[in-house]
Design a protein around this motif. Structure first.
Motif, PDB file in Angstrom:
ATOM      1  N   SER A 381       0.819  -1.210   0.000  1.00  0.00           N
ATOM      2  CA  SER A 381       0.000   0.000   0.000  1.00  0.00           C
ATOM      3  C   SER A 381       0.858   1.268   0.000  1.00  0.00           C
ATOM      4  CB  SER A 381      -0.913   0.008   1.222  1.00  0.00           C
ATOM      5  OG  SER A 381      -0.095   0.063   2.391  1.00  0.00           O
ATOM      6  N   LEU A 382       2.140   1.156   0.395  1.00  0.00           N
ATOM      7  CA  LEU A 382       2.989   2.365   0.469  1.00  0.00           C
ATOM      8  C   LEU A 382       3.216   2.952  -0.921  1.00  0.00           C
ATOM      9  CD1 LEU A 382       5.721   1.358   3.062  1.00  0.00           C
ATOM     10  CD2 LEU A 382       3.979   3.095   3.333  1.00  0.00           C
ATOM     11  N   PRO A 383       3.418   4.275  -0.990  1.00  0.00           N
ATOM     12  CA  PRO A 383       3.689   4.890  -2.307  1.00  0.00           C
ATOM     13  C   PRO A 383       5.005   4.353  -2.881  1.00  0.00           C
ATOM     14  CG  PRO A 383       4.002   6.494  -0.524  1.00  0.00           C
ATOM     15  CD  PRO A 383       3.395   5.278   0.090  1.00  0.00           C
ATOM     16  N   VAL A 384       5.107   4.268  -4.197  1.00  0.00           N
ATOM     17  CA  VAL A 384       6.340   3.771  -4.826  1.00  0.00           C
ATOM     18  C   VAL A 384       7.237   4.952  -5.208  1.00  0.00           C
ATOM     19  CG1 VAL A 384       5.370   1.619  -5.685  1.00  0.00           C
ATOM     20  CG2 VAL A 384       5.138   3.713  -7.038  1.00  0.00           C
ATOM     21  N   LEU A 385       8.476   4.636  -5.625  1.00  0.00           N
ATOM     22  CA  LEU A 385       9.439   5.704  -5.927  1.00  0.00           C
ATOM     23  C   LEU A 385       8.933   6.670  -6.986  1.00  0.00           C
ATOM     24  CD1 LEU A 385      12.939   3.989  -5.778  1.00  0.00           C
ATOM     25  CD2 LEU A 385      12.087   5.837  -4.350  1.00  0.00           C
ATOM     26  N   ASP A 386       8.169   6.125  -7.976  1.00  0.00           N
ATOM     27  CA  ASP A 386       7.667   7.017  -9.031  1.00  0.00           C
ATOM     28  C   ASP A 386       6.746   8.090  -8.471  1.00  0.00           C
ATOM     29  OD1 ASP A 386       9.103   5.948 -10.961  1.00  0.00           O
ATOM     30  OD2 ASP A 386       7.497   4.808 -11.958  1.00  0.00           O
ATOM     31  N   ASP A 387       5.934   7.702  -7.462  1.00  0.00           N
ATOM     32  CA  ASP A 387       5.052   8.698  -6.848  1.00  0.00           C
ATOM     33  C   ASP A 387       5.888   9.833  -6.259  1.00  0.00           C
ATOM     34  OD1 ASP A 387       3.120   6.912  -7.443  1.00  0.00           O
ATOM     35  OD2 ASP A 387       2.906   6.096  -5.409  1.00  0.00           O
ATOM     36  N   PHE A 388       6.997   9.454  -5.617  1.00  0.00           N
ATOM     37  CA  PHE A 388       7.853  10.485  -5.023  1.00  0.00           C
ATOM     38  C   PHE A 388       8.504  11.336  -6.112  1.00  0.00           C
ATOM     39  CE2 PHE A 388       7.717   7.572  -1.348  1.00  0.00           C
ATOM     40  CZ  PHE A 388       7.448   8.487  -0.335  1.00  0.00           C
ATOM     41  N   HIS A 389       8.930  10.690  -7.203  1.00  0.00           N
ATOM     42  CA  HIS A 389       9.583  11.460  -8.279  1.00  0.00           C
ATOM     43  C   HIS A 389       8.647  12.485  -8.894  1.00  0.00           C
ATOM     44  CE1 HIS A 389      13.677  10.129  -8.661  1.00  0.00           C
ATOM     45  NE2 HIS A 389      13.326   8.863  -8.563  1.00  0.00           N
ATOM     46  N   GLN A 390       7.335  12.154  -8.914  1.00  0.00           N
ATOM     47  CA  GLN A 390       6.399  13.127  -9.488  1.00  0.00           C
ATOM     48  C   GLN A 390       6.245  14.341  -8.588  1.00  0.00           C
ATOM     49  OE1 GLN A 390       2.997  10.786 -10.475  1.00  0.00           O
ATOM     50  NE2 GLN A 390       3.701  10.536 -12.577  1.00  0.00           N
ATOM     51  N   ALA A 391       6.436  14.129  -7.273  1.00  0.00           N
ATOM     52  CA  ALA A 391       6.192  15.216  -6.329  1.00  0.00           C
ATOM     53  C   ALA A 391       7.447  16.003  -5.973  1.00  0.00           C
ATOM     54  CB  ALA A 391       5.572  14.641  -5.063  1.00  0.00           C
ATOM     55  N   PHE A 392       8.607  15.363  -6.022  1.00  0.00           N
ATOM     56  CA  PHE A 392       9.841  16.014  -5.552  1.00  0.00           C
ATOM     57  C   PHE A 392      10.941  15.935  -6.612  1.00  0.00           C
ATOM     58  CE2 PHE A 392       7.774  14.019  -1.816  1.00  0.00           C
ATOM     59  CZ  PHE A 392       7.524  15.154  -1.052  1.00  0.00           C
ATOM     60  N   GLU A 393      11.884  16.894  -6.549  1.00  0.00           N
ATOM     61  CA  GLU A 393      12.990  16.879  -7.517  1.00  0.00           C
ATOM     62  C   GLU A 393      14.046  15.825  -7.180  1.00  0.00           C
ATOM     63  OE1 GLU A 393      14.631  20.854  -8.202  1.00  0.00           O
ATOM     64  OE2 GLU A 393      13.248  21.018  -9.860  1.00  0.00           O
ATOM     65  N   VAL A 394      14.323  15.636  -5.879  1.00  0.00           N
ATOM     66  CA  VAL A 394      15.355  14.678  -5.462  1.00  0.00           C
ATOM     67  C   VAL A 394      14.703  13.691  -4.504  1.00  0.00           C
ATOM     68  CG1 VAL A 394      17.641  14.423  -4.416  1.00  0.00           C
ATOM     69  CG2 VAL A 394      17.036  16.547  -5.578  1.00  0.00           C
ATOM     70  N   VAL A 395      14.970  12.396  -4.673  1.00  0.00           N
ATOM     71  CA  VAL A 395      14.249  11.396  -3.881  1.00  0.00           C
ATOM     72  C   VAL A 395      15.185  10.475  -3.104  1.00  0.00           C
ATOM     73  CG1 VAL A 395      12.622   9.463  -3.972  1.00  0.00           C
ATOM     74  CG2 VAL A 395      12.313  11.437  -5.489  1.00  0.00           C
ATOM     75  N   PHE A 396      14.976  10.443  -1.770  1.00  0.00           N
ATOM     76  CA  PHE A 396      15.681   9.501  -0.899  1.00  0.00           C
ATOM     77  C   PHE A 396      14.694   9.184   0.231  1.00  0.00           C
ATOM     78  CE2 PHE A 396      19.490   9.189   2.280  1.00  0.00           C
ATOM     79  CZ  PHE A 396      19.225   7.834   2.460  1.00  0.00           C
ATOM     80  N   VAL A 397      14.077   8.005   0.167  1.00  0.00           N
ATOM     81  CA  VAL A 397      12.969   7.696   1.072  1.00  0.00           C
ATOM     82  C   VAL A 397      13.490   7.005   2.333  1.00  0.00           C
ATOM     83  CG1 VAL A 397      10.743   6.502   1.257  1.00  0.00           C
ATOM     84  CG2 VAL A 397      11.449   7.501  -0.919  1.00  0.00           C
TER      85      VAL A 397
END
Length: 1109
Positions: A381-397
């Protein structure tokens, strides 16, 4: 001391002495420990072996290991400090639990807050639903680097999480900043109570990493320990209060109608996601889990602590670790945890290996394209990396899979970190560079790192930019912070516009300073001016053409939109018709400023930022080396034309017919022929006060060897004189050049320049070295004459051609040299340091730029020149300049060792090059120790003043200030008459009216008047002064049109000397203690100054308060 090697040695020594019945030596005198044979040859322990092996494999030298160990000792916390800090934390804890409760009120009714405190939150819009009351915290936990032992000096921050009880909160507190406002009120109430306590030296607010949604409370202890530690209180929600799924990056928690203050929401309008807002709440819920994650990584891993300390120092030196969207110490700790999880790092590693592995990972991974996550892939159910990439410029979860640790970072900032990591890996792998010094000990402020720097003076203009770029959703997400909302878009706009020209477009991090609790919180505009840095690709930075797609392609429309009315259709040589932008620029200097035109144009077009708000400081200093009023360049073109004229002349010399011996080589030695000459090459005209100053450009003409050359030095001089006459004759005959032969040279007037030809014979220096001993033996030894000749005919031509080559690789080398020389001359010190020496110092910046990249603008080169002068350890290190890569690693080590061994006999400024490894020939005579010391002081002061001016766009930027010398330390000032200064126009502050010593270009005519060459009355006057008074005083002058000669008395010359005939020159006789003595007759000397310089000297100003007559 126990446990240290000394303690062990002392115990064994005393033990042995006791056994042998002798009295042990007193403990105060350290006696060498006499080890038994078995102990001497004891095999190394496994730990020692692994250390030796690691040193050999990893470090270029054992020195690097020692340096790193010393640095770690410097930055880690001592145990005694820790005890004090722990006691302070206990007291805070007991005070917190004693704060009284308050009754419940509406969130907007803040009348219950006591007087001396303001809410540390920008409550815009003010009205919001919800109720609030204060209850003492449910629990207190220390989180962050203090517990892990990875916090480093100079700033020790201890983070404490204060858990707010569940009873304070209601449903829907996740919406419309309700949670954030409760958090701010909670901290405000605590702050007000703490401000009355004696325990604290200061109680202040700050924004966590300058994020407006996250105020924190800073507490510092009372008294002398105030600087020791800052405790940062973070308020966080009770665990399990919020459902995590409400805060996925695609969810909305700020309603449009509330933010826009409309009474009813628009029909059918979808609410945009608010990822940054969601992230800011989630951060507070995971503080403890991050601590657990890091502490499990750090257990049984001593190298992690050292590695993190080194990484934090590395980030601090690069100004990457503070501000909104910074690469913080916490972030780098999590990154090391990630690498450990992925087995890129293992717990066996040392601190240095952790540093290397982390830099290697950063250098090769682009988190703005492929993000990374610490979460185990169990929960679907957790968001995937692509979801983060759409929202933020740099991603480190993070490990929870919910929080993006790089949420506020711009892609540009990450690319800067990546670039720095790449550069650092190159430096660590380069054996010729002192990696420790370059990586961890050198500051990299923006002004010295980037080729051009510009400021956005008024950040409030970014409000308009948000409107123009339609960033309403981003503004809602960022709580109205228009700087944070617009910055990523502005940077990507510039990055696109400068693509191909700039390797890197970087920005400073918006930083908000802490503030007292009784004042309103800072507004968004209080971050002050934003600074941007551009790092160029030297080949393309100055290109005038921006070629776009072909006119019939769909991309053409996009290109036109991007460049606006600057874009036009053009036909190219290959027949294609393309969109293109052409920038106006005639001179090299203007071409270097094309990026400025691009920046101003794009900001105006796309973000409505007016030109007046952009302060571009990339080339402010270049005005100092502009040749004249009308000319808009900085003299590079003139340099090129001199070199062309010289090339043509040398071709003519090669092909001269009728010479008894052919010319084998023609070599230029004048600075103009290596592009580093500061003079403006002017030509004379008739009936003017004093002829223009024309410098002859010296050229060495090597003649072929032959048995006919005589072996006697006087005879060689005669033959050379004959050659000078014949060269003049043949050049006049075959090429109609006007020549004026002399015994030692021939002057040739060509294209308006005067070239001075000197014939050289390769065996002459050897013949000058011949000395006949009293026994009649012939032996060779260096004489003053032979040294001088070798310098002129061998070393100088080699240096000139090497630096000429350097100019071809680095186009701004010449201009940087000219700025540096102009500065030294303006400080009146040009006679005390040779031009060649300055050229070499500047060459060092281009050949050994670590930790920077080679300069691509004269200004950044000049700033680094001042920094080199001021910070290089001249006393203990030779400056090794590897021209043409002629030195190996082993050579450098040998030079350093020999230098240390012979230090006292060597010049104070020691410069080694491949062709001159031991003698430092360009600094043999000058500068003296006192002059070098003066240069260092002036350089560090000038650097400080300049950087202050260039970084402060709101004040006037008169950068010429550092080119105006302080005259207060001189004893006498001789003011000159401007009419008689031939180089008056070259002054830093150009005279308002000056006598144009005009220009006549008619070198092709037959009846030409040969110009007056090398005539500078001021230099003649200076020479006379030095001949007459060098034992009494030192004379300083700016040869570029200075109007003052400054005089400094030599202190020793003022001591009374016994009366002898040889001591009478310039002195008068008086009696002292009934003895006749001579003291300087200052009045007469000052009168002599005027008499010697009659017509040239305007007045002599004696500053008698400095010494007594």
């Amino acid at each position: 001391m126990a446990g240290s090697p000394e303690a062990v040695e002392e115990e064994t020594a005393q033990g042995r002495a006791a056994r042998s019945g002798k009295r042990a030596a007193p403990a105060g005198d350290l006696q060498p420990a006499k080890l038994s044979r078995a102990e001497l040859y004891k095999p190394p322990t496994s730990e020692e072996l692994s250390q030796l092996k690691e040193t050999e494999d990893l470090f270029h030298s054992s020195l690097l290991r020692l340096q790193i160990e010393e640095l770690l000792k410097e930055v880690t916390l001592k145990e005694t400090k820790k005890k004090k800090i722990d006691a302070f934390l206990h007291e805070i804890s007991s005070l917190l639990s004693a704060i009284p409760e308050t009754p419940e009120t509406e969130l907007t009714d803040q009348a219950w807050l006591p007087k001396g405190v303001k809410v540390p939150f920008l409550q815009v819009p003010f009205s919001v639903k919800g109720r609030f009351r204060f209850l003492p915290p449910a629990e207190l936990k220390v989180v962050g680097s203090y517990l892990l032992g990875t916090c480093i000096k100079p700033e020790i921050n201890v983070d404490v999480a204060v858990t707010m009880p569940r009873e304070i909160f209601q449903d829907k507190d996740n919406l419309n900043q309700r949670y954030h406002r409760k958090r701010a009120l909670y901290l405000a109430y605590i702050a007000q109570h703490f401000s009355k306590e004696k325990l604290f030296g200061s109680v202040k607010f700050a924004f966590m990493n300058s994020n407006h949604l996250k105020p924190i409370l800073l507490l510092r202890p009372q008294g002398k320990d105030e600087k020791m530690v800052t405790v940062r209180l973070h308020a966080c929600p009770a665990p399990g209060l919020f459902k995590p799924s409400r805060f996925y990056p695609s969810k909305n928690n700020v309603r449009m109608a509330w933010f826009m203050e409309q009474s009813t929401p628009k029909e059918g309008a979808a609410e945009p996601p608010t990822p940054h807002y969601n992230n800011s709440i989630l951060c507070d819920t995971v503080l403890l889990s991050h601590l657990h994650f890091l502490s499990s990584a750090a257990t049984d891993f001593p190298g992690m602590k050292d590695g993190l300390a080194l990484l934090k120092v590395w980030l601090n030196q690069r100004q990457l670790s503070k501000g909104l969207g910074c690469f913080s110490g916490f972030l780098v700790s999590m990154l090391v945890g990630y690498l450990l999880m992925k087995r890129k790092i293992v717990k066996m590693m040392s601190g240095y290996q952790v540093l290397r592995s982390t830099l290697q990972f950063l250098a090769t991974t682009d988190l703005s394209v492929t993000g990374i996550t610490l979460a185990k892939d169990a929960d679907v159910s957790l968001p995937v990396l692509d979801d983060f990439h759409q929202a933020f410029e740099v991603v480190f979860v993070d490990p929870s899979g919910l929080v993006n640790l790089c949420a506020d970072m711009t892609a540009s900032k990450y690319h800067q970190v990546q670039f720095e990591a790449r550069r650092s890996m190159e430096i660590l792998d380069d054996r010729m560079v002192d990696g420790f010094q370059a990586l961890l000990m050198t500051m990299k402020p923006m002004l010295r790192t980037f080729d051009h720097v510009f400021h956005l003076k008024h950040v409030s203009k970014l409000q308009g930019a948000c409107k123009k770029m339609q960033l309403l959703n981003e503004l809602m997400d960022r709580g109205g912070n228009y700087v944070a909302a617009a910055l990523p878009f502005v940077v990507s706009l510039l990055t696109r516009g400068l693509a191909g020209r700039a390797l890197l477009v970087a920005h400073s991090l918006p930083q908000i300073p802490e503030w007292p609790i009784d004042t309103e919180p800072p507004k968004h505009k209080d971050v002050g001016p934003l600074t941007f840095g551009l790092l160029f690709v030297p080949e393309f930075a100055a290109s005038v053409l921006e070629k776009g797609p072909q006119a019939d392609l769909p991309e053409a429309q996009d290109f036109r939109t991007f460049w606006g009315e600057k874009s036009e259709l053009r036909r190219f040589q290959d027949g294609s018709i393309c969109e293109a932008v052409v920038w106006e620029a005639d001179t090299v200097c203007q071409k270097r400023l094309i990026p400025e035109q691009i920046v101003r144009h794009l900001l105006k077009l796309h973000t409505d930022i007016p030109e007046s708000s952009v302060c571009y400081t990339g080339a402010l200093l270049e005005s100092v080396i502009r040749p004249g009023r009308e000319v808009s360049g900085t003299g590079e073109e003139a340099m090129v034309s001199v070199v062309c004229s010289y090339d043509d002349l040398s071709r003519k010399l090669w092909n001269l017919k009728g010479l008894p011996l052919t010319v084998t080589a023609v070599q230029g030695v004048h600075p103009a022929l290596r592009y580093t000459d500061t003079k403006h090459l002017l030509l004379p005209s008739e009936e003017k006060p004093c002829p223009a100053y024309i410098a002859p450009l010296t050229i060495i003409c090597h003649m072929e060897g032959s048995g006919q050359w005589p072996q006697d030095k006087e005879a060689i001089k005669r033959i050379k004189a004959a050659f000078h006459l014949q060269l003049a004759e043949l050049l006049q005959e075959q090429h109609h050049l006007v020549c004026r032969p002399a015994v030692t040279h021939t002057d040739v007037y060509k294209d308006g320049y005067v070239f001075r030809l000197q014939v050289a014979y390769h065996r002459e220096p050897l013949i000058l070295k011949e000395v006949v001993t009293p026994e009649g033996m012939l032996k060779y030894q260096d004489t003053e004459e032979s040294r001088q000749l070798e310098l002129e005919t061998l070393h100088l031509p080699y240096l000139t051609s090497s630096l000429h080559g350097l100019q071809q690789q680095h186009p701004v080398f010449g201009s940087t040299c000219r700025l540096a020389k102009r500065w030294i001359s303006a400080q009146l010190l040009s006679d005390n340091i040779s031009e060649e020496c300055v050229d070499l110092l500047v060459a060092f910046l281009f050949l050994h730029p670590a930790p920077f990249t080679p300069p691509s603008s004269p200004q950044v080169g000049f700033l680094r020149f001042l920094n080199l002068l001021a910070t290089f350890d001249w006393k203990n290190s030779p400056l090794i300049i590897n021209l043409n890569a002629g030195l190996t690693d082993a050579d450098c080590t040998e030079i350093k060792n020999k230098f240390m061994a012979a230090r006292s006999r060597l010049p104070v400024m020691f410069i080694a090059t491949p062709k001159d490894q031991w003698s430092s020939m360009w600094t043999q005579e000058r500068p003296s120790a006192q002059i070098l010391q003066r240069l260092l002081v002036l350089a560090s002061e000038s650097l400080r003043a300049l950087e202050e001016q260039l970084m402060d766009p709101l004040n006037s930027q008169d950068v010429k200030m550092v080119f105006r010398p302080p005259l207060d330390l001189y004893d006498v000032l001789i003011h000159l008459n401007p009419n008689q200064i031939p180089r008056h126009l070259e002054g830093v502050d150009r005279p308002l009216k000056s006598f144009t010593r005009g220009v006549v270009k008619n070198s092709a005519a037959v009846k030409i008047l040969f110009p007056v060459v090398d005539y500078d009355p001021v230099q003649c006057y200076l020479q006379e002064l030095r001949d007459a008074f060098s034992d009494l005083a030192l004379f300083f002058y700016d040869k570029h049109g200075g109007e003052v000669i400054a005089v400094l008395w030599k202190p020793l010359s003022f001591q009374p000397q016994p009366f002898k005939v040889s001591n009478v020159k310039g002195r008068m006789v008086t009696t002292l203690n009934n003895e006749l003595v001579c003291v300087p007759n200052v009045e007469a000397i000052l009168e002599d100054f005027e008499v010697l310089g009659q017509g040239l000297v305007k007045s002599v100003e004696a500053r008698t308060e400095k010494w007594t007559i």
